[in-house]
Design an enzyme around this catalytic site. Structure first.
Site, PDB file in Angstrom:
ATOM      1  N   LEU A 243       0.853  -1.185   0.000  1.00 49.19           N
ATOM      2  CA  LEU A 243       0.000   0.000   0.000  1.00 49.19           C
ATOM      3  C   LEU A 243       0.890   1.236   0.000  1.00 49.19           C
ATOM      4  O   LEU A 243       1.387   1.680   1.036  1.00 49.19           O
ATOM      5  CB  LEU A 243      -0.930  -0.020   1.215  1.00 49.19           C
ATOM      6  CG  LEU A 243      -1.872  -1.229   1.295  1.00 49.19           C
ATOM      7  CD1 LEU A 243      -2.664  -1.211   2.597  1.00 49.19           C
ATOM      8  CD2 LEU A 243      -2.810  -1.284   0.097  1.00 49.19           C
ATOM      9  N   ASP A 244       1.100   1.787  -1.189  1.00 49.87           N
ATOM     10  CA  ASP A 244       2.035   2.895  -1.364  1.00 49.87           C
ATOM     11  C   ASP A 244       1.460   4.196  -0.817  1.00 49.87           C
ATOM     12  O   ASP A 244       0.293   4.529  -1.060  1.00 49.87           O
ATOM     13  CB  ASP A 244       2.344   3.050  -2.861  1.00 49.87           C
ATOM     14  CG  ASP A 244       3.225   4.256  -3.138  1.00 49.87           C
ATOM     15  OD1 ASP A 244       4.408   4.216  -2.745  1.00 49.87           O
ATOM     16  OD2 ASP A 244       2.717   5.241  -3.706  1.00 49.87           O
ATOM     17  N   ALA A 245       2.299   4.940  -0.091  1.00 46.57           N
ATOM     18  CA  ALA A 245       1.933   6.262   0.429  1.00 46.57           C
ATOM     19  C   ALA A 245       0.586   6.220   1.147  1.00 46.57           C
ATOM     20  O   ALA A 245      -0.171   7.191   1.128  1.00 46.57           O
ATOM     21  CB  ALA A 245       1.910   7.291  -0.704  1.00 46.57           C
TER      22      ALA A 245
END
Length: 604
Positions: A243-245
């Site tokens: 789960l990016d950023a």
């Protein structure tokens, strides 16, 4: 009225999902939201049919380790990127790097993949979903959900500009009159981008760049759109979702707009939904933050399965460049054991460079300045973040790990290879799952040409290798082959040791300023490993009386096979020597049937 009926498992799942979504979306029909979840998962509301599954508990052990790479980091003319990557992995890495983290593989417009313009397709030069499925046959595939934002070229944003559904309701906006003074910023540009739409001027929230427009999770439709993206990943063999950023997804004026309660609950809802149909899926949160904020993403053992150990790269690098163990020892001592069902993702370098925010409160500002100056001296660059009230602070060092460790703080270009190998050995020894970046595998130096051609500092650490060149440096005598052979040997030893299970007990030893000591102990207490690292370029003496060598057992170094005979004696450590002193070699052991039954019953 509860319209979800059936077995206790179905009702419990519906109740847990309702509670989460009700907290996030208090003004919406919570029952309708739960029914939408069932519909997206293909689960019946009532009657016969598949039930929500119970999540698997035994999801990792000491055999797990990941490669971090772009889909085209390994290139071969005439072949798709994922096909070349798969060939490289199967030939060189499969036996000791069991997982493959493929960085964003969708069509994009900027930020090397993190500005997605189409979530449904892969970039044609990388391949298609069948190539992802093929990779998943040979390793555990991790994929990125770029959750916070989309490209300004994405259809949703174009619909926003045109005042059309659904995108007109998907983009986060704010007013210049809103109190945004506390918003945490990873970049120094103005937060709001003023744009003209069919409905007049709007002020679009852009956390990272004006080509990366933030999504509005205040609209539950956005959550369901991203749930569909993840379910498509899982359909094609992905089993770990990064789960990016993710910490930025929920924004509110008058707050920091990071790590808000709604963010945590949406992660929990995503995990709960996906585990109901894929009980083996793992979620890992990418939250490049100070330690306590990062740890919060474990939730109550119901949020992230894994979190990045972002504090590790700066403290490991500082220890090796300075020859001092104080800051890294402080960091390891401050890390609580991961809760059951959770663990750390231990890395030393990645596509994003070396983050400095996680080093706050661990390394004093003057020593962070020393890291910054060293990176510049070694041909790297430094990225900055804006501070509240003006000014900026170093945010990230853009430099390859190999170049960063080539010289020490004194400017001495000796034993860089030994420092480099030790950096990986430390990460392998700690509680958690180790991960190695592809540029570390290849001992890559700064790609100055790519940086000069693009002006993008992160390109220093994102070299694209021709497959033939990558295989050549790993085959011919030289530093890359030497490092590769040592790392593969260390990992092969590690994979057989129960005391290196990602959740095995860990203690930090105080062996003085020159040595780093870590004690790992297996779940059943049958194995101990004392990991000791000489952080200096000088021989050091390890006083064996300072570690717990129980006299009723035999002890040896797993790496050299040296037998320890005098438990109160002195062990001479060569410069940058690594020792793993253990009472047994897990690769050679035999177990009683009772012990095996007990092990099988363990919940981790």
């Amino acid at each position: 009225m509860n319209r979800v009926v059936g077995t206790s498992g179905r009702i419990a799942f519906a109740s847990a999902m309702r509670n989460l979504l009700a907290d996030v979306y208090p003004g919406h029909d919570h029952e309708a939201l739960v029914l939408r979840v069932f519909d997206e998962l293909g689960l019946p509301i009532e009657g016969d049919g598949p039930e929500p599954k119970e999540e698997y508990l035994r999801k990792w052990d000491q055999r797990d380790a990941f490669l971090i790479t772009y889909g085209d980091s390994i290139h071969q003319d005439g072949k798709k990127g994922l096909q070349s990557l798969g060939e490289f992995h199967r030939k060189w890495l499969k036996d000791w790097l069991t997982g493959i983290h493929i960085l964003p593989f969708h069509p994009f417009t900027s930020d090397d993949g993190f500005s997605v313009s189409d979530f449904e397709q892969l970039r044609p030069e990388l391949g298609d979903w069948t190539d992802v499925e093929e990779l998943s046959k040979h390793g555990t595939v991790m994929a990125d959900l770029v959750a916070n934002h989309i490209s300004a070229s994405h259809p949703w944003y174009q619909q926003f500009l045109a005042g059309e559904k659904p995108g007109v309701d998907y983009i986060k906006t704010a007013s210049p009159d809103d109190d945004l003074s506390d918003v945490v910023r990873p970049r120094s540009h103005a937060l709001l981008n003023d744009v003209v739409t069919r409905d007049g001027e709007k002020h679009v929230w852009c956390t990272f760049s004006y080509d990366q427009v933030d999504l509005d999770y205040g609209n539950p439709d956005v959550f369901f759109e991203m749930l569909r993206v993840v379910l498509n990943y899982l359909k094609h063999g992905v089993r770990v979702v990064r789960l990016d950023a993710i910490g930025f997804i929920w924004k509110e004026a008058g707050t920091t707009s990071i790590n808000l309660d709604q963010t945590h609950k949406l992660i929990k809802a995503m995990r709960l939904a996906c585990n109901a149909v894929h009980p083996d899926v793992l979620f890992i949160t990418e939250t490049n933050l100070p330690l306590l904020e990062n740890l919060s993403y474990f939730g109550n053992q119901d949020e992230a399965h894994l979190i990045y150990n972002f504090s590790l790269p700066p403290v490991i690098i500082h220890a090796l460049l300075s020859g001092r163990s104080d800051y890294i020892r402080k960091c390891i001592m401050a890390m609580p054991p991961a809760p059951a069902g959770c663990t750390f993702f231990n890395f030393t370098a990645s596509h994003d460079g070396i983050g400095l925010r996680p080093a706050e409160n661990l390394i004093p500002d003057e020593d962070i300045d020393g890291l910054r100056e060293h990176a510049l001296r070694m041909g790297g660059q430094v990225s900055y973040r804006a501070l509240k009230g003006g000014g900026q602070k170093p945010y990230e060092l853009n430099v390859t790990l190999y170049s960063m460790l080539a010289e020490n703080f004194a400017g001495e270009a000796t034993m860089g290879l030994e420092r480099f190998v030790m950096s990986q050995a430390i990460a392998m020894s700690l509680e958690g799952i180790p991960a190695i970046y592809v540029q570390t595998i290849l001992a890559t130096e700064n790609d100055q040409k790519a940086y000069e051609e693009t002006g993008i500092p992160r390109r220093l650490n994102r070299k694209v290798w021709q497959l033939a060149d990558a295989e050549r440096v790993l085959s011919e005598d030289g530093p890359a082959k030497s490092a590769f052979d040592q790392l593969r040997a260390l990992m092969s030893i590690r994979m057989g040791q129960p005391a290196f299970h990602p959740n095995a007990t860990q203690y930090t030893l105080n062996l003085g300023p020159d040595l780093l000591g870590i004690w790992r102990q297996s779940h059943l207490n049958e194995q101990s490993i004392f990991c000791v690292f000489n952080l200096t370029e000088e021989p050091q003496a390890l006083d064996l009386s300072k570690i717990n060598l129980i006299m009723t057992e035999g002890w040896q170094d797993l790496i050299t096979q040296q037998v320890i005979e005098d438990y109160d004696g002195i062990m001479k450590l060569a410069p940058y020597q690594i020792v793993w002193i253990s009472n047994l070699d897990g690769r050679n052991r035999t177990e009683s049937r009772l012990l095996q039954r007990y092990r099988d019953a363990m919940p981790v």
